[in-house]
Design an enzyme around this catalytic site. Structure first.
Site, PDB file in Angstrom:
ATOM      1  N   GLY A  34      52.947  40.988  57.890  1.00  0.00           N
ATOM      2  CA  GLY A  34      53.538  40.838  59.211  1.00  0.00           C
ATOM      3  C   GLY A  34      55.030  40.591  59.269  1.00  0.00           C
ATOM      4  O   GLY A  34      55.515  40.099  60.277  1.00  0.00           O
ATOM      5  N   GLY A  35      55.772  40.919  58.225  1.00  0.00           N
ATOM      6  CA  GLY A  35      57.211  40.705  58.266  1.00  0.00           C
ATOM      7  C   GLY A  35      57.930  41.695  59.165  1.00  0.00           C
ATOM      8  O   GLY A  35      57.345  42.694  59.614  1.00  0.00           O
ATOM      9  N   ASN A  43      53.655  49.125  53.550  1.00  0.00           N
ATOM     10  CA  ASN A  43      52.880  48.285  52.632  1.00  0.00           C
ATOM     11  C   ASN A  43      51.941  49.078  51.736  1.00  0.00           C
ATOM     12  O   ASN A  43      51.688  48.685  50.597  1.00  0.00           O
ATOM     13  CB  ASN A  43      52.050  47.279  53.428  1.00  0.00           C
ATOM     14  CG  ASN A  43      52.748  45.947  53.645  1.00  0.00           C
ATOM     15  OD1 ASN A  43      52.106  44.963  53.964  1.00  0.00           O
ATOM     16  ND2 ASN A  43      54.061  45.904  53.494  1.00  0.00           N
ATOM     17  N   ASN A 102      46.846  42.365  53.202  1.00  0.00           N
ATOM     18  CA  ASN A 102      47.978  41.634  52.636  1.00  0.00           C
ATOM     19  C   ASN A 102      48.550  40.685  53.680  1.00  0.00           C
ATOM     20  O   ASN A 102      48.861  41.107  54.796  1.00  0.00           O
ATOM     21  CB  ASN A 102      49.040  42.636  52.182  1.00  0.00           C
ATOM     22  CG  ASN A 102      50.253  41.993  51.529  1.00  0.00           C
ATOM     23  OD1 ASN A 102      51.356  42.500  51.601  1.00  0.00           O
ATOM     24  ND2 ASN A 102      50.054  40.872  50.865  1.00  0.00           N
ATOM     25  N   ARG A 183      63.265  49.478  57.433  1.00  0.00           N
ATOM     26  CA  ARG A 183      62.604  48.343  58.076  1.00  0.00           C
ATOM     27  C   ARG A 183      63.486  47.692  59.129  1.00  0.00           C
ATOM     28  O   ARG A 183      62.983  47.194  60.145  1.00  0.00           O
ATOM     29  CB  ARG A 183      62.129  47.335  57.028  1.00  0.00           C
ATOM     30  CG  ARG A 183      60.958  47.900  56.226  1.00  0.00           C
ATOM     31  CD  ARG A 183      60.198  46.895  55.441  1.00  0.00           C
ATOM     32  NE  ARG A 183      59.741  45.726  56.153  1.00  0.00           N
ATOM     33  CZ  ARG A 183      58.674  45.014  55.809  1.00  0.00           C
ATOM     34  NH1 ARG A 183      57.920  45.403  54.784  1.00  0.00           N
ATOM     35  NH2 ARG A 183      58.334  43.927  56.475  1.00  0.00           N
ATOM     36  N   HIS A 261      54.785  38.510  46.633  1.00  0.00           N
ATOM     37  CA  HIS A 261      53.848  38.577  47.761  1.00  0.00           C
ATOM     38  C   HIS A 261      53.251  39.969  47.962  1.00  0.00           C
ATOM     39  O   HIS A 261      52.332  40.126  48.753  1.00  0.00           O
ATOM     40  CB  HIS A 261      54.590  38.137  49.026  1.00  0.00           C
ATOM     41  CG  HIS A 261      53.713  37.768  50.180  1.00  0.00           C
ATOM     42  ND1 HIS A 261      52.669  36.874  50.081  1.00  0.00           N
ATOM     43  CD2 HIS A 261      53.724  38.181  51.487  1.00  0.00           C
ATOM     44  CE1 HIS A 261      52.089  36.734  51.264  1.00  0.00           C
ATOM     45  NE2 HIS A 261      52.706  37.525  52.125  1.00  0.00           N
ATOM     46  N   TRP A 262      53.785  40.970  47.278  1.00  0.00           N
ATOM     47  CA  TRP A 262      53.323  42.347  47.453  1.00  0.00           C
ATOM     48  C   TRP A 262      52.655  42.848  46.186  1.00  0.00           C
ATOM     49  O   TRP A 262      53.136  43.770  45.524  1.00  0.00           O
ATOM     50  CB  TRP A 262      54.491  43.260  47.805  1.00  0.00           C
ATOM     51  CG  TRP A 262      55.080  43.068  49.163  1.00  0.00           C
ATOM     52  CD1 TRP A 262      54.573  42.349  50.196  1.00  0.00           C
ATOM     53  CD2 TRP A 262      56.325  43.622  49.619  1.00  0.00           C
ATOM     54  NE1 TRP A 262      55.409  42.410  51.288  1.00  0.00           N
ATOM     55  CE2 TRP A 262      56.498  43.185  50.955  1.00  0.00           C
ATOM     56  CE3 TRP A 262      57.302  44.423  49.042  1.00  0.00           C
ATOM     57  CZ2 TRP A 262      57.614  43.535  51.715  1.00  0.00           C
ATOM     58  CZ3 TRP A 262      58.412  44.774  49.790  1.00  0.00           C
ATOM     59  CH2 TRP A 262      58.557  44.344  51.116  1.00  0.00           C
TER      60      TRP A 262
END
Length: 282
Positions: A34-35, A43, A102, A183, A261-262
Site C-alpha cells: 500500500g505504499g 509489486n 504483500n 511511482r 519488505h519486498w
C-alpha cells in the site's frame, strides 16, 4: 506494463487486474502493498507469468491504487478491499482462490479469509499488515514514518518517495530512477492522494478500527498459511511475525536474509519456488 482488464463489482466500483494462465483450473490472486504509487504491476509484474505457468493468476489493483477506482468513502480498508476482491471473483466465476499478499495486500487477504472462509484457499503472506505485531521493534516503524511523511506539508515530492522506497528493500539497486518516476507520477495524482488519505482515515475510525487488528482474530484462520519475512524488513520487522506464527493453527514461517519488505522481488527465484511449492503441496 500490460494493459490489463477491468471488472465492475458492488456499488459500481471498477477494479483493474492483470491475468496470466487462464487455461488452468485453480486460481491464485496476487494483492500488492500500500505504499505511494503501488500497483499490482509494480509489486507483481515479474511474478505474474511465473505463477501463470501453474495457475490462473490475477494480479489485482486494490481499490484506490493503480488503474482501479479511487473512492474516498468506504469501510475499514481491509474489509473494503476484501469485499471488492470477492466481488471480482463473483464476476469472473471464481468460487475459491489462493492468495499471495504483500503488506497491505497481506492484510486484505487475511480479512477475506476470515470474512469469507469458503472463498480462500492457502495464504502466502509477505510482511502482512494488521497481522504483524512488533514485540521488540518500535512503533511506528521507520517505513511507516516515511509513509506518513510523503503527503505531509509541504506536500509530496520525488525525494520523499525515493526515501520511502529505499526503506522497502535491502538491495538498493532495485530502486531505479524509472521506478521512482513511475511511482511518483501515480502517487502524486490528486485522486491518488485523496484515496490514500481515505485509506489512512479508515484505519482510525472509532467504530471499525478493530477490523484492522487482524492479529486478534488470527486464531480463527483455518487455511494453511505461509508467512514470509525479510530479515531486514524496516516496515513490518521480523519480530512482528512471532505472534502470528504462534496463533495461526496451520502456519509456517520462512525468513530470507539480505531481504527487506519486498521478498517477491528481492528474492525473486527463491520466492517463486517457495510459494509455488507451498501452494501445490499435498
Amino acid at each position: 506494463m500490460t494493459e490489463g482488464k477491468y471488472v465492475t463489482v458492488q456499488d459500481g466500483l471498477k477494479l483493474h487486474y492483470h491475468e496470466a494462465g487462464a487455461e488452468h483450473a485453480e486460481t491464485v490472486i496476487l494483492l500488492h502493498g500500500g505504499g505511494p504509487g503501488a500497483s499490482a504491476w509494480s509489486n507483481f509484474g515479474r511474478n505474474l507469468p511465473v505463477f501463470g505457468k501453474n495457475y490462473r493468476t490475477l494480479a489485482v489493483d486494490q481499490p484506490g491504487f493503480g488503474r482501479s477506482d479511487k473512492p474516498t468513502e468506504h469501510p475499514q480498508y481491509f474489509r473494503h478491499s476484501a469485499d471488492a476482491v470477492v466481488g471480482l471473483m463473483d464476476e469472473l466465476g471464481i468460487e475459491r482462490a489462493h492468495f499471495v499478499g504483500n503488506s497491505l495486500g497481506g492484510g486484505a487477504s487475511v480479512r477475506l479469509a476470515l470474512n469469507h472462509p469458503k472463498r480462500a484457499g492457502r495464504l502466502v503472506l509477505m510482511g502482512p499488515g494488521g497481522l504483524s505485531v512488533n514485540l521488540f521493534a518500535p512503533d511506528p516503524t521507520e517505513g511507516i514514518k516515511n509513509l506518513g511523511r510523503f503527503s505531509a506539508p509541504p506536500g509530496p515530492s520525488r525525494e520523499k518517495l525515493e526515501a520511502f522506497l529505499r526503506i522497502m528493500v535491502h538491495d538498493q539497486s532495485l530502486i531505479t530512477d524509472e521506478l521512482i518516476d513511475e511511482r511518483f507520477a501515480a502517487a502524486s495524482a490528486p485522486e491518488s492522494l485523496a484515496a490514500m488519505k481515505a485509506m489512512g482515515k479508515s484505519f482510525a475510525q472509532p467504530d471499525s478500527y478493530e477490523e484492522g487488528m487482524l492479529w486478534r482474530e488470527a486464531h480463527r484462520l483455518r487455511q494453511r498459511v505461509l508467512l514470509i519475512w525479510g530479515r531486514e524488513d524496516r516496515v513490518n520487522p521480523l519480530d512482528g511475525a512471532l505472534l502470528a506464527l504462534k496463533t495461526i493453527p496451520r502456519a509456517q514461517l520462512h525468513v530470507f536474509g539480505g531481504c527487506g519488505h519486498w521478498a517477491q522481488l528481492e528474492k525473486f527465484d527463491e520466492f517463486n519456488r517457495l510459494a509455488l511449492d507451498f501452494l501445490g503441496a499435498s
